[in-house]
Design a protein around this motif. Structure first.
Motif, PDB file in Angstrom:
ATOM      1  N   LEU A 276       0.828  -1.201   0.000  1.00 51.41           N
ATOM      2  CA  LEU A 276       0.000   0.000   0.000  1.00 51.41           C
ATOM      3  C   LEU A 276       0.868   1.260   0.000  1.00 51.41           C
ATOM      4  CD1 LEU A 276      -2.778   1.323   0.165  1.00 51.41           C
ATOM      5  CD2 LEU A 276      -2.657   1.085   2.672  1.00 51.41           C
ATOM      6  N   LYS A 277       1.896   1.279   0.844  1.00 49.32           N
ATOM      7  CA  LYS A 277       2.800   2.430   0.883  1.00 49.32           C
ATOM      8  C   LYS A 277       3.495   2.639  -0.456  1.00 49.32           C
ATOM      9  CE  LYS A 277       3.806   2.149   5.845  1.00 49.32           C
ATOM     10  NZ  LYS A 277       4.867   1.893   6.867  1.00 49.32           N
ATOM     11  N   LYS A 278       3.849   1.530  -1.090  1.00 44.12           N
ATOM     12  CA  LYS A 278       4.509   1.620  -2.380  1.00 44.12           C
ATOM     13  C   LYS A 278       3.579   2.235  -3.423  1.00 44.12           C
ATOM     14  CE  LYS A 278       7.040  -1.236  -5.709  1.00 44.12           C
ATOM     15  NZ  LYS A 278       7.514  -2.607  -6.026  1.00 44.12           N
ATOM     16  N   ARG A 279       2.307   1.812  -3.418  1.00 44.58           N
ATOM     17  CA  ARG A 279       1.346   2.344  -4.384  1.00 44.58           C
ATOM     18  C   ARG A 279       1.065   3.823  -4.121  1.00 44.58           C
ATOM     19  NH1 ARG A 279      -2.914  -2.733  -4.299  1.00 44.58           N
ATOM     20  NH2 ARG A 279      -1.709  -4.117  -5.668  1.00 44.58           N
ATOM     21  N   LEU A 280       0.920   4.220  -2.842  1.00 41.48           N
ATOM     22  CA  LEU A 280       0.686   5.620  -2.504  1.00 41.48           C
ATOM     23  C   LEU A 280       1.861   6.495  -2.919  1.00 41.48           C
ATOM     24  CD1 LEU A 280      -0.936   5.223   1.044  1.00 41.48           C
ATOM     25  CD2 LEU A 280      -2.094   5.823  -1.104  1.00 41.48           C
ATOM     26  N   LYS A 281       3.072   5.966  -2.718  1.00 40.98           N
ATOM     27  CA  LYS A 281       4.266   6.706  -3.116  1.00 40.98           C
ATOM     28  C   LYS A 281       4.324   6.880  -4.620  1.00 40.98           C
ATOM     29  CE  LYS A 281       9.257   6.809  -2.361  1.00 40.98           C
ATOM     30  NZ  LYS A 281      10.423   6.097  -1.764  1.00 40.98           N
ATOM     31  N   ALA A 282       3.954   5.836  -5.363  1.00 44.90           N
ATOM     32  CA  ALA A 282       3.958   5.915  -6.819  1.00 44.90           C
ATOM     33  C   ALA A 282       2.888   6.892  -7.307  1.00 44.90           C
ATOM     34  CB  ALA A 282       3.719   4.525  -7.418  1.00 44.90           C
ATOM     35  N   GLU A 283       1.713   6.900  -6.654  1.00 46.30           N
ATOM     36  CA  GLU A 283       0.642   7.824  -7.030  1.00 46.30           C
ATOM     37  C   GLU A 283       1.052   9.271  -6.757  1.00 46.30           C
ATOM     38  OE1 GLU A 283      -3.054   8.957  -8.494  1.00 46.30           O
ATOM     39  OE2 GLU A 283      -2.010   7.021  -8.569  1.00 46.30           O
ATOM     40  N   GLU A 284       1.705   9.497  -5.632  1.00 43.93           N
ATOM     41  CA  GLU A 284       2.165  10.841  -5.300  1.00 43.93           C
ATOM     42  C   GLU A 284       3.212  11.331  -6.303  1.00 43.93           C
ATOM     43  OE1 GLU A 284       4.249  13.210  -1.550  1.00 43.93           O
ATOM     44  OE2 GLU A 284       3.680  11.096  -1.373  1.00 43.93           O
ATOM     45  N   ALA A 285       4.122  10.433  -6.694  1.00 40.41           N
ATOM     46  CA  ALA A 285       5.139  10.791  -7.687  1.00 40.41           C
ATOM     47  C   ALA A 285       4.497  11.120  -9.031  1.00 40.41           C
ATOM     48  CB  ALA A 285       6.140   9.652  -7.832  1.00 40.41           C
ATOM     49  N   GLU A 290       2.800  15.223 -13.060  1.00 42.62           N
ATOM     50  CA  GLU A 290       1.760  15.897 -13.835  1.00 42.62           C
ATOM     51  C   GLU A 290       1.730  17.389 -13.562  1.00 42.62           C
ATOM     52  OE1 GLU A 290      -1.867  13.956 -12.942  1.00 42.62           O
ATOM     53  OE2 GLU A 290      -1.436  12.165 -14.194  1.00 42.62           O
ATOM     54  N   ALA A 291       1.880  17.755 -12.291  1.00 44.85           N
ATOM     55  CA  ALA A 291       1.897  19.176 -11.930  1.00 44.85           C
ATOM     56  C   ALA A 291       3.083  19.902 -12.548  1.00 44.85           C
ATOM     57  CB  ALA A 291       1.927  19.320 -10.410  1.00 44.85           C
ATOM     58  N   ASP A 292       4.248  19.273 -12.528  1.00 40.73           N
ATOM     59  CA  ASP A 292       5.432  19.872 -13.147  1.00 40.73           C
ATOM     60  C   ASP A 292       5.232  20.041 -14.646  1.00 40.73           C
ATOM     61  OD1 ASP A 292       6.623  19.944 -10.695  1.00 40.73           O
ATOM     62  OD2 ASP A 292       7.784  18.089 -10.963  1.00 40.73           O
ATOM     63  N   GLY A 293       4.528  19.069 -15.267  1.00 39.42           N
ATOM     64  CA  GLY A 293       4.266  19.152 -16.707  1.00 39.42           C
ATOM     65  C   GLY A 293       3.357  20.311 -17.052  1.00 39.42           C
ATOM     66  N   LYS A 294       2.315  20.575 -16.221  1.00 36.84           N
ATOM     67  CA  LYS A 294       1.398  21.668 -16.476  1.00 36.84           C
ATOM     68  C   LYS A 294       2.101  23.019 -16.296  1.00 36.84           C
ATOM     69  CE  LYS A 294      -2.771  19.129 -15.134  1.00 36.84           C
ATOM     70  NZ  LYS A 294      -3.905  19.053 -14.152  1.00 36.84           N
TER      71      LYS A 294
END
Length: 297
Positions: A276-285, A290-294
């Motif tokens: 779960l922590k791994k998935r949350l970390k990947a989602e946050e990354a 995406e924010a940096d791209g915008k």
């Protein structure tokens, strides 16, 4: 003062060992089911009169069953193999670089009848069961299995001593020669290919020693895991699931790895938390990317 302190420490260690033995025997008498330990103690490095062996940190390999005793100095990429004994108790032993002391070989010095140390140069290969006693071996020398080189001998560079040869005390073997027999005598001069073979053999022994050093450094858990993998590879049908061929180790449902029973979030909840922590970390990354791209747009 140092000698007095050393004697006190030695006496205290003897008392401690004796007391430990008494406790061990007393404990054995209290045992209901008798148990006998069958351990083979092995000490690779032993100091004599306060002088301990000096082995280079870059040495290729010292076997667990080898014994290195007293005033011994060994250079880089050199090796001492299984069952060999290098004993510098009454004089010093110097071993150069890229040199190997073969299985069950004996290297010893002399002090009683004559004062001879042992000097072994670079790129020297000493075969199994050979005896090197109070003599000098120059660079690029090969000593065959069970050969004996005795007190005061000098073997010059680029020479080969045949297996089983007996080089008697005080003999000088000139460079570039092949000696054999008992007592050993010159057989012939070496060819250029044979001289090159001496250096090649020394290099190959050094590489082999590194491999043995790696294998001997493994712990019990690593060896057990490798044995399990080997047994699994031998018994697993080629049509069944092959763990080594599966790159993605994360099960989508979070129920562990296919083919590995008792390895799931049901029996190991902590694995589910890690996933779960791994998935949350990947989602946050992903959101940050995406924010940096915008912002770049």
């Amino acid at each position: 003062m140092s000698s007095i302190a050393g004697r006190v420490l030695l006496a205290a260690s003897r008392v401690a060992r004796t007391f430990g033995g008494v406790l061990d025997n007393f404990g054995a008498t209290l045992e209901v089911a008798k148990h006998t330990e069958r351990l083979v103690p092995s000490t690779r490095f032993v100091a004599v009169d306060g002088v301990a062996p000096d082995v280079s940190e870059n040495a290729s390999f010292v076997a667990p069953s080898a014994s290195v005793i007293g005033d011994v100095n060994m250079g880089k990429r050199s090796s001492i193999w299984y069952g060999a004994t290098v004993r510098g108790d009454v004089n010093k032993i110097r071993i150069g670089e890229n040199t190997s002391i073969g299985d069950r070989a004996v290297v010893h010095v002399a002090k009683i009848h004559a004062d001879f140390e042992v000097s072994i140069g670079d790129n020297v290969t000493i075969g199994p069961c050979a005896v090197i006693h109070a003599c000098k071996l120059c660079d690029d020398v090969m000593v065959g299995a069970s050969a004996q080189i005795l007190d005061g001998c000098i073997v010059e560079s680029s020479s080969i001593i045949s297996p089983g040869a007996l080089v008697t005390s005080g003999t000088k073997v000139s460079g570039g020669q092949l000696w054999g027999g008992s007592p050993a005598k010159k057989i012939r001069d070496l060819t250029e290919d044979e001289k090159a073979y001496i250096g090649l053999t020394a290099s190959e022994q050094s590489k082999l020693a590194q491999m043995h050093a790696f294998e001997n450094s493994k712990g019990y858990e690593q060896i057990a895991a490798e044995n399990d993998d080997y047994e699994d590879e031998q018994l697993r049908d080629v049509d069944f699931f092959q763990p080594k061929e599966w790159k993605d180790r994360d099960d989508i449902l979070g129920q562990g790895h296919p083919g590995y029973i008792f390895n799931s979030t049901l029996t190991h909840p902590e694995e589910g938390l890690k996933l779960l922590k791994k998935r949350l970390k990947a989602e946050e990354a992903r959101k940050v990317a995406e924010a940096d791209g915008k912002e770049a747009m």
